[in-house]
Design an enzyme around this catalytic site. Structure first.
Site, PDB file in Angstrom:
ATOM      1  N   HIS A 210       3.026  -3.841   6.748  1.00 56.49           N
ATOM      2  CA  HIS A 210       2.044  -2.772   6.526  1.00 56.49           C
ATOM      3  C   HIS A 210       1.973  -1.908   7.776  1.00 56.49           C
ATOM      4  O   HIS A 210       2.437  -2.299   8.842  1.00 56.49           O
ATOM      5  CB  HIS A 210       0.649  -3.366   6.281  1.00 56.49           C
ATOM      6  CG  HIS A 210       0.525  -4.112   4.993  1.00 56.49           C
ATOM      7  ND1 HIS A 210      -0.291  -3.705   3.974  1.00 56.49           N
ATOM      8  CD2 HIS A 210       1.116  -5.259   4.567  1.00 56.49           C
ATOM      9  CE1 HIS A 210      -0.201  -4.552   2.967  1.00 56.49           C
ATOM     10  NE2 HIS A 210       0.648  -5.511   3.300  1.00 56.49           N
TER      11      HIS A 210
ATOM     12  N   GLU B 181       0.606  -5.632  10.666  1.00 60.63           N
ATOM     13  CA  GLU B 181       0.012  -4.289  10.758  1.00 60.63           C
ATOM     14  C   GLU B 181       0.671  -3.615  11.950  1.00 60.63           C
ATOM     15  O   GLU B 181       0.345  -3.897  13.099  1.00 60.63           O
ATOM     16  CB  GLU B 181      -1.504  -4.377  10.964  1.00 60.63           C
ATOM     17  CG  GLU B 181      -2.244  -5.095   9.853  1.00 60.63           C
ATOM     18  CD  GLU B 181      -2.478  -4.228   8.618  1.00 60.63           C
ATOM     19  OE1 GLU B 181      -2.140  -3.024   8.654  1.00 60.63           O
ATOM     20  OE2 GLU B 181      -2.995  -4.760   7.622  1.00 60.63           O
TER      21      GLU B 181
ATOM     22  N   GLU C 206       1.611   3.513   3.116  1.00 57.81           N
ATOM     23  CA  GLU C 206       2.158   2.914   4.346  1.00 57.81           C
ATOM     24  C   GLU C 206       3.676   2.983   4.271  1.00 57.81           C
ATOM     25  O   GLU C 206       4.363   2.036   3.883  1.00 57.81           O
ATOM     26  CB  GLU C 206       1.620   1.487   4.493  1.00 57.81           C
ATOM     27  CG  GLU C 206       0.108   1.518   4.681  1.00 57.81           C
ATOM     28  CD  GLU C 206      -0.560   0.164   4.611  1.00 57.81           C
ATOM     29  OE1 GLU C 206      -1.788   0.133   4.677  1.00 57.81           O
ATOM     30  OE2 GLU C 206       0.139  -0.852   4.492  1.00 57.81           O
TER      31      GLU C 206
ATOM     32  N   HIS D  47       0.866  -1.188   0.000  1.00 61.95           N
ATOM     33  CA  HIS D  47       0.000   0.000   0.000  1.00 61.95           C
ATOM     34  C   HIS D  47       0.899   1.233   0.000  1.00 61.95           C
ATOM     35  O   HIS D  47       1.754   1.382   0.884  1.00 61.95           O
ATOM     36  CB  HIS D  47      -0.917  -0.004   1.225  1.00 61.95           C
ATOM     37  CG  HIS D  47      -1.959  -1.080   1.164  1.00 61.95           C
ATOM     38  ND1 HIS D  47      -2.251  -1.916   2.216  1.00 61.95           N
ATOM     39  CD2 HIS D  47      -2.760  -1.456   0.138  1.00 61.95           C
ATOM     40  CE1 HIS D  47      -3.206  -2.760   1.842  1.00 61.95           C
ATOM     41  NE2 HIS D  47      -3.536  -2.506   0.600  1.00 61.95           N
TER      42      HIS D  47
HETATM   43 ZN   LIG Z   1      -1.538  -2.138   4.077  1.00 62.28          ZN
END
Ligand SMILES: [Zn+2]
Length: 322
Positions: A143, A207, A56, A53
């Site tokens: 991420h 995450e 990020e 992403h």
């Molecule tokens: Zn992500």
């Protein structure tokens, strides 16, 4: 070398062909490098990806830091590595993605004409080539979270088998500062799930921390994970756990049937928000969902199209207690 600046400028960023210590560097695609130490591996091969992403950025800075350490000789690799910077176009645009969420393009039947599609194909091909040479690598896809979470650092563990999570994976996650891990099947169209599904990798989506602007620095949330990455790359002992890990399993998915669907909690509710037993979680016309004892919600998103998942209900996994 300022790798980050080079990545932001073009697809042509180059690393030296040979690192201090003799490891060979091979470019498999734009911003995708395979690193092979000169002597037989002292541990498991490792795939590290970041920037799947584009907004990020802290994980991208962590991976750039690792590459710099490898290039300067401060970090000498003793296992084969595949280092992947994900959505370069989105990174340059400071956006999560341009047309399609890249982390939804790794399914078995993903067809897309988006600008992300060729990148997904290139990353998949690089992983396939790496895994053809090095069986069963560990894949860590880094991420940062876009919403609050009761557990600031958590991981998704896509797995082909449904057994308990063993002691070694739990030690790895706890050393990375991961406070919660969610065990799921490997059918998801994510990058890490593809590695688990097709190559039998122990694979995780991490995450860590919160989305922040490029250059705002790497927060402490990443310090523990970075220490573990350096230990894995150098085939050194695993650092000690810095978090108390909780293991969760999916109990059910909330599927939105119609535009009448609504959640009883705000759309920005934190991941791993709990409910009183029997409390209403969501309703969709005449349909209602009520919480079972111990259920928590992850990834609540009532804005999805009808037919898609609007949230994931999870429960603690007693089988993984060690
Ligand atoms: Zn992500």
């Amino acid at each position: 070398m300022n790798l980050l600046a080079e990545l932001l400028a073009s697809d042509d960023a180059l690393l030296p062909a040979r690192l201090p210590g003799g490891a060979q560097v091979e470019r498999l695609a734009a911003a995708v490098w395979q690193i092979t130490p000169p002597t037989a591996a002292a541990g498991r091969a490792l795939i590290v990806s970041a920037g799947i992403h584009g907004d990020e950025t802290a994980p991208v800075e962590v991976l750039c830091g690792l590459v710099s350490a490898l290039c300067s000789g401060a970090l000498v690799p003793r296992v084969p590595l595949l280092l992947v910077f994900g959505n370069l176009q989105a990174l340059r645009a400071a956006r999560r993605y341009l047309d399609d969420d890249l982390n939804r393009l790794f399914g078995s039947a993903c067809v897309s004409s988006s600008r992300e599609a060729p990148r997904a194909a290139a990353l998949a091909a690089a992983v396939d080539a790496f895994c053809a040479q090095h069986a069963g690598p560990l894949h860590l896809d880094l991420h940062s979270a876009i919403r609050d979470s009761r557990y600031a650092c958590f991981a998704i563990a896509p797995r082909k088998d449904s057994g308990p999570l063993g002691g070694a994976p739990q030690a790895l996650l706890a050393a990375c500062g991961i406070e919660a891990v969610l065990l799921t099947g490997a059918a998801a169209p994510t990058f890490s799930a593809r590695s688990a599904r097709l190559h039998g990798c122990e694979a995780y989506t991490f995450e860590l921390g919160r989305v922040r602007r490029l250059g705002d620095g790497v927060a402490g949330e990443f310090a523990a994970a970075e220490r573990v990455l350096r230990a894995l790359i150098a085939a050194e002992p695993m650092p000690v756990p810095v978090a108390q890990l909780r293991v969760f399993r999916v109990s059910r998915e909330l599927i939105k049937h119609s535009d009448a669907f609504r959640l009883t909690l705000p759309a920005d509710a934190a991941n791993f928000t709990g409910f009183d037993p029997g409390a209403m979680i969501a309703e969709d016309g005449p349909l209602q969902w009520h919480a079972e004892a111990g259920e928590l919600i992850v990834f609540p998103n009532p804005a999805v199209k009808p037919g898609l998942r609007a949230g994931l209900m999870v429960v603690a996994d007693p089988a993984s207690d060690v």
